[in-house]
Design a protein around this motif. Structure first.
Motif, mmCIF file in Angstrom:
data_model
loop_
_atom_site.group_PDB
_atom_site.id
_atom_site.type_symbol
_atom_site.label_atom_id
_atom_site.label_comp_id
_atom_site.label_asym_id
_atom_site.label_seq_id
_atom_site.Cartn_x
_atom_site.Cartn_y
_atom_site.Cartn_z
ATOM 1 N N ARG A 60 0.819 -0.965 -0.049
ATOM 2 C CA ARG A 60 -0.206 0.135 0.092
ATOM 3 C C ARG A 60 0.872 1.407 -0.068
ATOM 4 O O ARG A 60 1.853 1.398 0.683
ATOM 5 N N TYR A 61 0.519 2.201 -0.838
ATOM 6 C CA TYR A 61 1.200 3.638 -0.996
ATOM 7 C C TYR A 61 0.336 4.414 -1.655
ATOM 8 O O TYR A 61 -0.542 4.171 -2.540
ATOM 9 N N SER A 62 0.383 5.840 -0.992
ATOM 10 C CA SER A 62 -0.471 6.904 -1.877
ATOM 11 C C SER A 62 -1.835 6.464 -1.853
ATOM 12 O O SER A 62 -2.488 7.019 -2.771
ATOM 13 N N GLY A 63 -2.425 5.700 -0.896
ATOM 14 C CA GLY A 63 -3.756 5.728 -0.823
ATOM 15 C C GLY A 63 -4.285 4.302 -1.750
ATOM 16 O O GLY A 63 -5.478 4.271 -1.663
ATOM 17 N N LEU A 64 -3.399 3.600 -2.318
ATOM 18 C CA LEU A 64 -3.506 2.672 -3.057
ATOM 19 C C LEU A 64 -3.266 1.157 -2.492
ATOM 20 O O LEU A 64 -2.052 1.060 -1.908
ATOM 21 N N THR A 65 -3.937 0.338 -2.651
ATOM 22 C CA THR A 65 -3.733 -1.126 -2.382
ATOM 23 C C THR A 65 -3.366 -1.857 -3.768
ATOM 24 O O THR A 65 -4.108 -1.929 -4.611
ATOM 25 N N HIS A 66 -1.997 -2.620 -3.666
ATOM 26 C CA HIS A 66 -1.629 -3.336 -4.933
ATOM 27 C C HIS A 66 -1.497 -4.981 -4.317
ATOM 28 O O HIS A 66 -0.659 -5.426 -3.446
ATOM 29 N N LYS A 67 -2.236 -5.829 -4.822
ATOM 30 C CA LYS A 67 -2.049 -7.038 -4.580
ATOM 31 C C LYS A 67 -1.057 -7.743 -5.696
ATOM 32 O O LYS A 67 -1.276 -7.170 -6.739
ATOM 33 N N PRO A 68 -0.451 -8.495 -5.395
ATOM 34 C CA PRO A 68 0.950 -8.829 -6.223
ATOM 35 C C PRO A 68 0.489 -9.919 -7.532
ATOM 36 O O PRO A 68 -0.393 -10.754 -7.179
ATOM 37 N N LEU A 69 0.789 -9.466 -8.438
ATOM 38 C CA LEU A 69 0.760 -10.533 -9.566
ATOM 39 C C LEU A 69 1.739 -11.622 -9.113
ATOM 40 O O LEU A 69 2.847 -11.372 -8.788
ATOM 41 N N PRO A 70 1.572 -12.739 -9.673
ATOM 42 C CA PRO A 70 2.769 -13.705 -9.534
ATOM 43 C C PRO A 70 3.890 -13.537 -10.155
ATOM 44 O O PRO A 70 3.969 -12.909 -11.286
ATOM 45 N N TRP A 71 4.834 -13.987 -9.356
ATOM 46 C CA TRP A 71 6.278 -13.742 -10.136
ATOM 47 C C TRP A 71 6.306 -14.379 -11.326
ATOM 48 O O TRP A 71 5.676 -15.497 -11.585
ATOM 49 N N ILE A 72 6.840 -13.635 -12.351
ATOM 50 C CA ILE A 72 7.492 -14.256 -13.721
ATOM 51 C C ILE A 72 8.799 -14.558 -13.527
ATOM 52 O O ILE A 72 9.788 -14.187 -12.744
ATOM 53 N N ARG A 73 8.865 -15.587 -14.447
ATOM 54 C CA ARG A 73 10.476 -16.110 -14.210
ATOM 55 C C ARG A 73 11.552 -15.270 -14.328
ATOM 56 O O ARG A 73 12.474 -15.235 -13.571
ATOM 57 N N ALA A 74 11.764 -14.146 -15.131
ATOM 58 C CA ALA A 74 12.621 -13.135 -15.163
ATOM 59 C C ALA A 74 12.907 -12.419 -14.108
ATOM 60 O O ALA A 74 13.853 -12.284 -13.643
ATOM 61 N N LEU A 75 11.641 -12.252 -13.366
ATOM 62 C CA LEU A 75 11.663 -11.247 -12.204
ATOM 63 C C LEU A 75 12.131 -12.005 -10.987
ATOM 64 O O LEU A 75 13.038 -11.941 -9.820
ATOM 65 N N HIS A 76 11.558 -13.235 -10.789
ATOM 66 C CA HIS A 76 12.042 -14.401 -10.007
ATOM 67 C C HIS A 76 13.471 -14.716 -9.915
ATOM 68 O O HIS A 76 14.042 -14.713 -8.759
ATOM 69 N N ILE A 77 14.044 -14.769 -11.126
ATOM 70 C CA ILE A 77 15.431 -15.031 -11.315
ATOM 71 C C ILE A 77 16.197 -13.881 -10.766
ATOM 72 O O ILE A 77 17.217 -14.313 -9.931
#
Length: 187
Positions: A60-77
């Motif tokens: 949560r930041y700036s009054g917004l709540t962000h639910k995570p998208l599942p990790w994609i391979r490149a970001l998980h690496i």
């Protein structure tokens, strides 16, 4: 001279790896604009974002709540590389897309409660180089660096407590930049 508690590692990712990752993320992520409320006005934030992470890594930041998208391979690496090399733990990454030098981020600190009292943030830059400025909250001392493609910026303990940071406009920049800020949210 007063300096922020940071470590900048240029070429953390080599040029080929940086370019491939940039192209992959630019074309595969469903980038979204954020709309925030400021003084009863709805403002479109001058960048696009996506939040990825562990299933419970709500942010949560700036009054917004962000639910995570599942990790994609490149970001998980990248997450695993950071955790092994730096002995740090991250459960989410905020992906930011700045289309050109007109896109920017104003002065702020990443000091939301779910990041803990003294968070460490790892920031990976891809694409067009940009200026990045720190400003001490008590003395107004400024410290400027250039974030090149493939660089890793570690913002250590004390950085978010005592320093604001910004990515100012750079009208000479005509190409996009992606910034990946790895964080650990607490639940």
């Amino acid at each position: 001279m007063l300096k922020p508690p940071i470590t900048l590692i240029d070429n953390w990712l080599d040029q080929t790896g940086s370019e491939e990752l940039f192209t992959e993320l630019l074309t595969t992520i469903d980038w979204q604009y954020e709309i925030v409320k400021m003084f009863d006005n709805s403002i479109i934030v001058p960048r696009k974002i996506a939040w990825f992470g562990d299933a419970d890594a709500t942010y949560r930041y700036s009054g917004l709540t962000h639910k995570p998208l599942p990790w994609i391979r490149a970001l998980h690496i990248l997450q695993q590389k950071l955790e092994v090399e730096r002995s740090l733990k991250f459960n989410g990454v905020l992906c930011n897309l700045y289309n050109d030098g007109k896109n920017y981020m104003g002065w702020h600190r990443d000091n939301e409660p779910e990041l803990g009292s003294d968070p460490i943030i790892a920031s990976v830059s891809l694409g067009e180089p940009r200026r990045f400025i720190f400003r001490h909250i008590l003395s107004d001392v400024k410290h400027e660096i250039i974030l090149n493609s493939g660089s890793l910026l570690l913002m250590h303990e004390g950085c978010q407590q005592y320093w604001q940071h910004s990515l100012p406009k750079m009208m000479s920049v005509k190409s996009p930049r992606i910034n990946l800020t790895f964080r650990h949210t607490q639940h």
